[in-house]
Design an enzyme around this catalytic site. Sequence first.
Site, PDB file in Angstrom:
ATOM      1  N   GLU A  10       9.326   2.305  -3.067  1.00  0.00           N
ATOM      2  CA  GLU A  10       8.054   1.738  -2.479  1.00  0.00           C
ATOM      3  C   GLU A  10       7.426   0.608  -3.023  1.00  0.00           C
ATOM      4  O   GLU A  10       6.441  -0.291  -2.631  1.00  0.00           O
ATOM      5  CB  GLU A  10       7.058   2.662  -1.818  1.00  0.00           C
ATOM      6  N   HIS A 307       6.743   6.516   0.181  1.00  0.00           N
ATOM      7  CA  HIS A 307       6.022   6.848  -0.989  1.00  0.00           C
ATOM      8  C   HIS A 307       6.615   8.391  -1.584  1.00  0.00           C
ATOM      9  O   HIS A 307       6.575   8.538  -2.712  1.00  0.00           O
ATOM     10  CB  HIS A 307       4.570   7.036  -0.649  1.00  0.00           C
TER      11      HIS A 307
END
Length: 337
Positions: A10, A307
């Site tokens: 991410e 994430h």
Amino acid sequence: MITIDGSQGEGGGQMVRNACALSLVTGRPFRITNIRGQREKPGLMRQHVTAIEAACAIGNGVCEGVAVGAREMIFTPGTVMPGEYKFSIGTAGSTGLVLQTILMPLLLAGGPSRLVLEGGTHNMLAPPFDFIEKSFLPIVERLGPSVSARLVRHGFYPGGGGRIEIDVTPAPLRPIECIERGALVSRSVTALFAGLPFEIAEREIGTTRKLLDGWPEDAFVVRQLPEDRGPGNILLIEAAFEHVTEIVSGFGKLGVPAEQLAKRAAGRMNGYLASNALAGPYLADQLVLPFALAGGGVFTTVKPSDHLRTAIDIIALFLDRIPVIEPQEDGTHRVTC
């Protein structure tokens, strides 16, 4: 020394925060390059610098290359010391993200700690205080430690000026299972605003009332803060179950109509309610680290985010265990640490 490419996965600040926390817990130093390489403005921002400085302060660590805009840094941990600490970001940067950096090491320290964090409490791209207090910390407490959080003063972007206080009583982390939500206990929608026209909050409430089918009339509330706390606006949609509370937020932003903000937030809550998973995407991002440090446990979540997958990648660099994500027949995902 562990080397991390901050542009992988991410590619955001979470990699720095989790690496600092894991470094303090394991005693392993790390170097990270290409910090926040996937962001529009790469490099460390003020809140990241404060988080790293806080990690150095509680853990007697040494950091090299840490400055606003820096793309590379080295962190060498020392021994974590419990105590009373105060950290001020100096901007509206997220107090919650600073807490995310230092909470796990303090949960495993040799004594209680008290934290005072000043900056933003309700920020875009960060968990609002309400989420930390009601969604995240209750599950952390089920792992063993005691953590209480108080919101002393709200802080919105760009003004900041918020303050939260955290009391931490450590205990060994024990593996737990968080599979089922349990029965629905309560629902609420709060349009919180300061220094802005009242009708903005009214429009947010009106839109969510139409989109959240079957929610009781008394669940919808407008709350006005003192004008000097703003300008700022956040819509908080909460569904409390026996074993978890999910909070979806929509942040007021210049150029984004109140109706559009409310539609997005209500859509996310309806998506969560349509699933059987315990953890929403943002809660899953935060749970994987304490579960991994507990050495076991399992929770269910909705579709894994970048994430979450990146957090697992960072954990794998520091620990001898790797959390595993397994899709289930009902569309949920089981995360086993």
